[in-house]
Write an enzyme that holds these catalytic residues in place. Structure first.
Site, PDB file in Angstrom:
ATOM      1  N   CYS A   1     -37.687 -15.321  27.600  1.00  0.00           N
ATOM      2  CA  CYS A   1     -37.986 -16.939  28.209  1.00  0.00           C
ATOM      3  C   CYS A   1     -37.085 -17.755  28.225  1.00  0.00           C
ATOM      4  CB  CYS A   1     -38.981 -17.080  26.818  1.00  0.00           C
ATOM      5  SG  CYS A   1     -40.033 -19.176  26.900  1.00  0.00           S
TER       6      CYS A   1
ATOM      7  N   CYS B   1     -55.684 -25.439  18.651  1.00  0.00           N
ATOM      8  CA  CYS B   1     -54.471 -23.724  17.406  1.00  0.00           C
ATOM      9  C   CYS B   1     -53.248 -24.632  17.929  1.00  0.00           C
ATOM     10  CB  CYS B   1     -54.940 -22.518  17.574  1.00  0.00           C
ATOM     11  SG  CYS B   1     -54.068 -21.905  16.510  1.00  0.00           S
TER      12      CYS B   1
ATOM     13  N   CYS C   1     -55.826 -13.136  19.696  1.00  0.00           N
ATOM     14  CA  CYS C   1     -54.720 -14.398  20.365  1.00  0.00           C
ATOM     15  C   CYS C   1     -53.532 -13.303  21.227  1.00  0.00           C
ATOM     16  CB  CYS C   1     -53.927 -14.993  19.376  1.00  0.00           C
ATOM     17  SG  CYS C   1     -53.016 -15.663  19.848  1.00  0.00           S
TER      18      CYS C   1
ATOM     19  N   CYS D   1     -35.426 -22.533  22.517  1.00  0.00           N
ATOM     20  CA  CYS D   1     -36.039 -22.321  20.798  1.00  0.00           C
ATOM     21  C   CYS D   1     -35.195 -22.095  20.092  1.00  0.00           C
ATOM     22  CB  CYS D   1     -37.372 -21.352  20.981  1.00  0.00           C
ATOM     23  SG  CYS D   1     -38.431 -23.218  22.433  1.00  0.00           S
TER      24      CYS D   1
ATOM     25  N   CYS E   1     -37.196 -18.647  17.950  1.00  0.00           N
ATOM     26  CA  CYS E   1     -37.296 -17.580  19.002  1.00  0.00           C
ATOM     27  C   CYS E   1     -36.447 -16.063  18.830  1.00  0.00           C
ATOM     28  CB  CYS E   1     -38.219 -18.241  19.675  1.00  0.00           C
ATOM     29  SG  CYS E   1     -39.472 -16.814  20.704  1.00  0.00           S
TER      30      CYS E   1
HETATM   31  N1  SAM Z   1     -44.020 -19.047  24.879  1.00  0.00           N
HETATM   32  C1  SAM Z   1     -44.845 -20.015  24.424  1.00  0.00           C
HETATM   33  C2  SAM Z   1     -45.144 -21.299  23.556  1.00  0.00           C
HETATM   34  O1  SAM Z   1     -43.721 -20.621  22.711  1.00  0.00           O
HETATM   35  O2  SAM Z   1     -45.783 -22.202  23.163  1.00  0.00           O
HETATM   36  C3  SAM Z   1     -45.998 -19.219  23.240  1.00  0.00           C
HETATM   37  C4  SAM Z   1     -45.784 -17.431  22.668  1.00  0.00           C
HETATM   38  S1  SAM Z   1     -44.486 -18.288  20.788  1.00  0.00           S
HETATM   39  C5  SAM Z   1     -43.599 -17.218  20.151  1.00  0.00           C
HETATM   40  C6  SAM Z   1     -45.498 -19.077  19.872  1.00  0.00           C
HETATM   41  C7  SAM Z   1     -44.861 -19.406  18.712  1.00  0.00           C
HETATM   42  O3  SAM Z   1     -44.482 -19.020  17.711  1.00  0.00           O
HETATM   43  C8  SAM Z   1     -44.447 -20.633  18.960  1.00  0.00           C
HETATM   44  O4  SAM Z   1     -44.289 -22.377  19.138  1.00  0.00           O
HETATM   45  C9  SAM Z   1     -43.464 -20.937  17.171  1.00  0.00           C
HETATM   46  O5  SAM Z   1     -44.193 -21.721  16.940  1.00  0.00           O
HETATM   47  C10 SAM Z   1     -43.780 -19.484  16.760  1.00  0.00           C
HETATM   48  N2  SAM Z   1     -42.566 -18.782  16.527  1.00  0.00           N
HETATM   49  C11 SAM Z   1     -41.798 -18.370  17.514  1.00  0.00           C
HETATM   50  N3  SAM Z   1     -40.911 -16.836  16.640  1.00  0.00           N
HETATM   51  C12 SAM Z   1     -41.301 -17.289  15.417  1.00  0.00           C
HETATM   52  C13 SAM Z   1     -40.352 -17.347  14.294  1.00  0.00           C
HETATM   53  N4  SAM Z   1     -39.068 -16.813  14.396  1.00  0.00           N
HETATM   54  N5  SAM Z   1     -40.609 -17.373  13.006  1.00  0.00           N
HETATM   55  C14 SAM Z   1     -41.277 -18.374  12.705  1.00  0.00           C
HETATM   56  N6  SAM Z   1     -42.442 -18.278  13.941  1.00  0.00           N
HETATM   57  C15 SAM Z   1     -42.108 -18.188  15.007  1.00  0.00           C
HETATM   58  C1  DTB Z   2     -48.211 -19.153  15.612  1.00  0.00           C
HETATM   59  O1  DTB Z   2     -48.564 -20.835  15.045  1.00  0.00           O
HETATM   60  N1  DTB Z   2     -48.030 -18.176  15.236  1.00  0.00           N
HETATM   61  C2  DTB Z   2     -48.405 -17.322  16.255  1.00  0.00           C
HETATM   62  C3  DTB Z   2     -48.554 -17.449  17.168  1.00  0.00           C
HETATM   63  N2  DTB Z   2     -49.299 -19.124  16.084  1.00  0.00           N
HETATM   64  C4  DTB Z   2     -48.892 -16.734  18.350  1.00  0.00           C
HETATM   65  C5  DTB Z   2     -46.868 -16.081  16.499  1.00  0.00           C
HETATM   66  C6  DTB Z   2     -45.737 -16.173  15.283  1.00  0.00           C
HETATM   67  C7  DTB Z   2     -44.455 -14.926  16.037  1.00  0.00           C
HETATM   68  C8  DTB Z   2     -43.674 -14.692  15.331  1.00  0.00           C
HETATM   69  C9  DTB Z   2     -42.211 -14.320  15.679  1.00  0.00           C
HETATM   70  C10 DTB Z   2     -42.387 -13.185  16.198  1.00  0.00           C
HETATM   71  O2  DTB Z   2     -43.084 -12.198  16.119  1.00  0.00           O
HETATM   72  O3  DTB Z   2     -41.717 -13.232  17.605  1.00  0.00           O
HETATM   73 FE1  SF4 Z   3     -40.304 -19.006  24.697  1.00  0.00          FE
HETATM   74 FE2  SF4 Z   3     -40.031 -18.245  22.181  1.00  0.00          FE
HETATM   75 FE3  SF4 Z   3     -39.930 -21.097  23.000  1.00  0.00          FE
HETATM   76 FE4  SF4 Z   3     -41.908 -19.999  23.425  1.00  0.00          FE
HETATM   77  S1  SF4 Z   3     -41.217 -19.819  21.491  1.00  0.00           S
HETATM   78  S2  SF4 Z   3     -40.880 -21.509  24.694  1.00  0.00           S
HETATM   79  S3  SF4 Z   3     -41.209 -17.617  23.484  1.00  0.00           S
HETATM   80  S4  SF4 Z   3     -38.339 -19.501  23.458  1.00  0.00           S
END
Ligand code: SAM
Ligand code: DTB
Ligand code: SF4
Length: 322
Positions: free
Chosen positions: A60, A195, A104, A64, A67
C-alpha cells in the site's frame, strides 16, 4: 452531569471537552451508565459476529504508522493481488458456516480505481446472495464509486477516522483528515451504512481519544457501526514498541463511545488476541457488542473459535444469528 434519559437520545453536538469529561468520570459511574444505556438499546446477551478477509494484501502506498501493509515498512508481509471473486465467495461461505453474519472485504489500497470497484462489486453481489451482510474497506472512494457499491447491495463501508484531527498528522502524512470525512460523506449519501471508528494505544493522549469520539459522534446520523481497535504492534512498523495503553483506558473509551452514540454497535475490533478474558468481558459490559471471529484479522492474529466460544459461554453471551 447528563441524565440517563438525555443520553438515550442521539445528539450530534458533542464537544471534545464533554467527551474527555465522560472518559474521565469515576470508573464505576462511567461503567454503570454505559451499561444501562447499552441494555436500553441493545441486548447485552448477544454479540454480532463479523469475519474479515484481506482480498488485496500489502504494497500500500500510504504511510499509516500502525499498518503492516504499508509498502514503506519492512514487515515481511508477502503482497498479494486482488483475489478472484470465486475465492472471495468461498471464504465467505466458510465465514457463514463459522457463525458470522457479516463478511468484511479489506483491501490495502489508498483508493481503488473504477475497474477495481467493479470487481469488488461483483464479489459483493455474490457474497450478498449467500445471505450474509456485506462490508468493504477499500480506502478513499468517490461519490460515483460509493454508488456503484451501493447498487451491488453493499450493506456497510468501513473507513476509520483512526484518531483525533490533532494527532492524525503524527500517524499518517499521505492523506489528510478531511479526505477521510469526505469519503464518509460519499458513503452516507450513497445509502450504504457507515462503519467508522479508530485505534487506541498509538501513543495518543486521552484528549486525542476524546477528539476521535467527538468527531464520530458529530456525524449525523451516527455511524451504524463503530470499531474500536487496540493497536496490534507489528515488528517493522514505526509504532512497534509504543508504550502499551493501560487496558482500563480502552474500557473507558468504549464506555464513552457507548454513551455518546447510544444506538451504534460498538465493535471490540483488533487487539483481542493480546487481551485477557477479563478485559474482553469488561469491554462487552461497557457497551461493545460486536467482534471479529476467526483466527486472522486481515494480516494479524485473532483469538479463533475455540477461545471465543469458551469466553462467550462463560459470559452467557450468544452470537446473533442470520
Ligand atoms: N486501506 C484501507 C484503509 O486504510 O481505509 C482499508 C484497510 S485498513 C487495514 C483498515 C483499518 O484497519 C485501518 O483504518 C486501521 O484502523 C485498522 N488497522 C490497520 N492496522 C492496524 C493495527 N496494526 N492495529 C489496529 N488496527 C489496525
Ligand atoms: C477495523 O476497524 N478493524 C479491522 C477492519 N476495520 C478492517 C482491521 C484490523 C486490522 C488489524 C491489522 C491486520 O490484521 O492487518
Ligand atoms: Fe494502506 Fe494500511 Fe493505511 Fe489502509 S491502513 S491505507 S492498508 S497503509
Amino acid at each position: 452531569m447528563t441524565t440517563i434519559e438525555s443520553l438515550l437520545r442521539p445528539r450530534h453536538n458533542w464537544s471534545v471537552d464533554e467527551a474527555e469529561a465522560l472518559i474521565a468520570r469515576p470508573f464505576h459511574d462511567l461503567l454503570a451508565d454505559a451499561h444501562e444505556i447499552h441494555r436500553a438499546r441493545h441486548d447485552p446477551h448477544e454479540v454480532e459476529a463479523a469475519m474479515l478477509l484481506s482480498i488485496k494484501t500489502g504494497a500500500c502506498p500510504e504511510d499509516c504508522a500502525y499498518c503492516p501493509q504499508s509498502a514503506k515498512w519492512n514487515t515481511g508481509l508477502k503482497p498479494e493481488r486482488l483475489m478472484p471473486a470465486s475465492e472471495i465467495v468461498a471464504a465467505a461461505e466458510k465465514a457463514r458456516l463459522a457463525g458470522a453474519t457479516r463478511f468484511c472485504m479489506g483491501a490495502a489500497w489508498r483508493e481503488p480505481n473504477d475497474q477495481q470497484v467493479e470487481e469488488v462489486s461483483h464479489a459483493v453481489r455474490e457474497v450478498g446472495a449467500l445471505g450474509l451482510e456485506t462490508c468493504a474497506t477499500l480506502g478513499m472512494l468517490t461519490a460515483e464509486q460509493a454508488t456503484t457499491l451501493a447498487e451491488a447491495g453493499l450493506d456497510y463501508y468501513n473507513h476509520n477516522l483512526d484518531t483525533s484531527p490533532e494527532f492524525y498528522g503524527e500517524i499518517i502524512t499521505t492523506r489528510v483528515y478531511q479526505d477521510r470525512l469526505t469519503t464518509l460523506a460519499h458513503v452516507r449519501d450513497s445509502g450504504v451504512k457507515l462503519c467508522t471508528g479508530g485505534i487506541v494505544g498509538m501513543g495518543e493522549s486521552r484528549r486525542d481519544r476524546a477528539g476521535l469520539l467527538a468527531q464520530l459522534a458529530q456525524l449525523d446520523p451516527h455511524p451504524e457501526s463503530v470499531p474500536i481497535n487496540l493497536l496490534v504492534q507489528v515488528p517493522g512498523t514505526p509504532l512497534f514498541g509504543t508504550e502499551k495503553l493501560d487496558p482500563l483506558e480502552l474500557v473507558r473509551t468504549i464506555a464513552a463511545a457507548r454513551l455518546m452514540m447510544p444506538e451504534s454497535v460498538v465493535r471490540l475490533s483488533a487487539g483481542r488476541n493480546e487481551m485477557t478474558d477479563e478485559l474482553q468481558a469488561l469491554c462487552l459490559h461497557a457497551g461493545a457488542s460486536s467482534i471479529f471471529l476467526g483466527d486472522r484479522l486481515l494480516t494479524t492474529a485473532n483469538p479463533g473459535a475455540t477461545r471465543d466460544e469458551a469466553l462467550l459461554e462463560k459470559l452467557d453471551v450468544q452470537l446473533v444469528e442470520l
